[in-house]
Motif scaffolding. Structure first.
Motif, mmCIF file in Angstrom:
data_model
loop_
_atom_site.group_PDB
_atom_site.id
_atom_site.type_symbol
_atom_site.label_atom_id
_atom_site.label_comp_id
_atom_site.label_asym_id
_atom_site.label_seq_id
_atom_site.Cartn_x
_atom_site.Cartn_y
_atom_site.Cartn_z
ATOM 1 N N HIS A 75 27.716 57.336 33.031
ATOM 2 C CA HIS A 75 27.868 57.123 31.938
ATOM 3 C C HIS A 75 28.165 56.666 30.869
ATOM 4 N N TRP A 76 29.848 56.423 30.971
ATOM 5 C CA TRP A 76 30.605 55.347 30.468
ATOM 6 C C TRP A 76 29.911 54.443 29.826
ATOM 7 N N LEU A 77 30.326 54.477 28.449
ATOM 8 C CA LEU A 77 30.080 52.746 27.631
ATOM 9 C C LEU A 77 30.172 51.342 28.515
ATOM 10 N N ARG A 78 29.997 50.430 28.844
ATOM 11 C CA ARG A 78 30.544 49.383 28.745
ATOM 12 C C ARG A 78 31.717 49.144 28.763
ATOM 13 N N THR A 79 32.438 48.733 27.526
ATOM 14 C CA THR A 79 33.860 48.393 26.999
ATOM 15 C C THR A 79 34.532 49.983 27.991
ATOM 16 N N TRP A 80 33.675 50.987 27.839
ATOM 17 C CA TRP A 80 35.135 52.154 28.497
ATOM 18 C C TRP A 80 35.727 51.497 29.526
ATOM 19 N N LYS A 81 34.449 50.850 30.627
ATOM 20 C CA LYS A 81 34.709 50.410 32.378
ATOM 21 C C LYS A 81 35.319 49.066 32.230
ATOM 22 N N LEU A 82 35.019 48.603 31.450
ATOM 23 C CA LEU A 82 36.078 47.470 31.500
ATOM 24 C C LEU A 82 37.126 47.651 31.126
ATOM 25 N N LYS A 83 37.313 48.749 29.949
ATOM 26 C CA LYS A 83 39.249 49.095 29.896
ATOM 27 C C LYS A 83 40.386 49.615 31.204
ATOM 28 N N LEU A 84 39.483 50.736 31.751
ATOM 29 C CA LEU A 84 39.717 51.267 33.184
ATOM 30 C C LEU A 84 40.005 49.496 34.136
ATOM 31 N N ILE A 85 38.925 48.969 34.314
ATOM 32 C CA ILE A 85 39.055 47.354 34.828
ATOM 33 C C ILE A 85 40.231 46.730 34.356
ATOM 34 N N GLU A 86 40.339 46.825 33.442
ATOM 35 C CA GLU A 86 41.884 45.677 32.746
ATOM 36 C C GLU A 86 43.208 46.149 32.454
ATOM 37 N N THR A 87 42.645 47.498 33.036
ATOM 38 C CA THR A 87 44.374 48.385 32.954
ATOM 39 C C THR A 87 45.140 48.088 34.160
ATOM 40 N N GLU A 88 44.056 48.604 35.100
ATOM 41 C CA GLU A 88 44.706 48.133 36.550
ATOM 42 C C GLU A 88 44.297 47.475 37.357
ATOM 43 N N ASN A 89 44.141 46.256 36.485
ATOM 44 C CA ASN A 89 43.587 44.725 37.585
ATOM 45 C C ASN A 89 43.312 44.125 36.486
ATOM 46 N N PRO A 90 43.850 43.809 35.433
ATOM 47 C CA PRO A 90 43.948 42.851 34.574
ATOM 48 C C PRO A 90 43.099 41.563 34.810
ATOM 49 N N GLU A 91 43.686 40.957 35.623
ATOM 50 C CA GLU A 91 43.392 39.809 36.598
ATOM 51 C C GLU A 91 42.404 39.197 36.596
ATOM 52 N N TRP A 92 41.657 40.807 37.392
ATOM 53 C CA TRP A 92 40.682 41.530 38.466
ATOM 54 C C TRP A 92 40.299 40.164 39.018
ATOM 55 N N ARG A 93 41.092 40.860 40.123
ATOM 56 C CA ARG A 93 41.517 39.714 41.490
ATOM 57 C C ARG A 93 40.217 41.267 42.639
ATOM 58 N N ASP A 94 40.463 40.613 43.488
ATOM 59 C CA ASP A 94 39.197 41.152 44.411
ATOM 60 C C ASP A 94 40.515 42.483 45.483
ATOM 61 N N LEU A 95 40.270 43.555 44.868
ATOM 62 C CA LEU A 95 40.913 43.915 45.475
ATOM 63 C C LEU A 95 41.230 44.496 46.810
ATOM 64 N N SER A 96 40.132 43.845 47.328
ATOM 65 C CA SER A 96 39.536 44.368 49.209
ATOM 66 C C SER A 96 40.701 42.718 49.684
ATOM 67 N N GLU A 97 40.299 42.207 49.283
ATOM 68 C CA GLU A 97 41.287 40.389 49.565
ATOM 69 C C GLU A 97 42.613 41.231 51.080
ATOM 70 N N GLY A 98 41.919 40.745 51.612
ATOM 71 C CA GLY A 98 43.186 40.793 52.977
ATOM 72 C C GLY A 98 42.782 41.151 54.549
ATOM 73 N N TRP A 99 40.737 42.831 53.532
ATOM 74 C CA TRP A 99 40.981 43.625 54.696
ATOM 75 C C TRP A 99 40.078 42.906 55.613
ATOM 76 N N PHE A 100 39.509 42.050 54.970
ATOM 77 C CA PHE A 100 38.564 41.190 56.439
ATOM 78 C C PHE A 100 38.669 40.667 57.296
ATOM 79 N N ASP A 101 40.181 40.408 57.408
ATOM 80 C CA ASP A 101 40.627 39.005 57.884
ATOM 81 C C ASP A 101 40.805 38.344 59.571
#
Length: 101
Positions: A75-101
């Motif tokens: 129910h959040w605005l898109r800008t709030w979701k972007l801020k949530l992501i940017e705060t914890e993952n500013p590089e937008w890296r794939d947090l599952s990197e290495g999970w499936f190797d």
């Protein structure tokens, strides 16, 4: 897919790319759910918009709490979701990197 210690309840956001299309969901097995997104297992929104990159997640002790958080974020605005992501993952890296190797 191999068994792993990554089986946990979580609310998550997958994206099509940096500042791209976002999908918010929850799962009782985040590892498996992310794999399903990556291989295009689900028809519909995430497949159509190629949302395959795990950019944010929050683990929970209970499914009820994860569902509550998922509904809140949806129910959040898109800008709030972007801020949530940017705060914890500013590089937008794939947090599952290495999970499936």
């Amino acid at each position: 897919m191999r068994e792993t210690h990554r089986v946990f309840i979580a609310t998550y956001i997958v994206a099509s790319g940096r500042n791209g299309t976002l999908y918010t969901g929850m799962s009782s097995n985040l590892y498996e759910r992310v794999w399903q997104h990556k291989i295009g297992h689900f028809e519909g929104f995430t497949a159509d918009y190629r949302c395959r990159t795990l950019v944010w997640y929050q683990p929970f002790e209970s499914v009820v709490a994860a569902i509550k958080r998922e509904k809140q974020i949806k129910h959040w605005l898109r800008t709030w979701k972007l801020k949530l992501i940017e705060t914890e993952n500013p590089e937008w890296r794939d947090l599952s990197e290495g999970w499936f190797d």
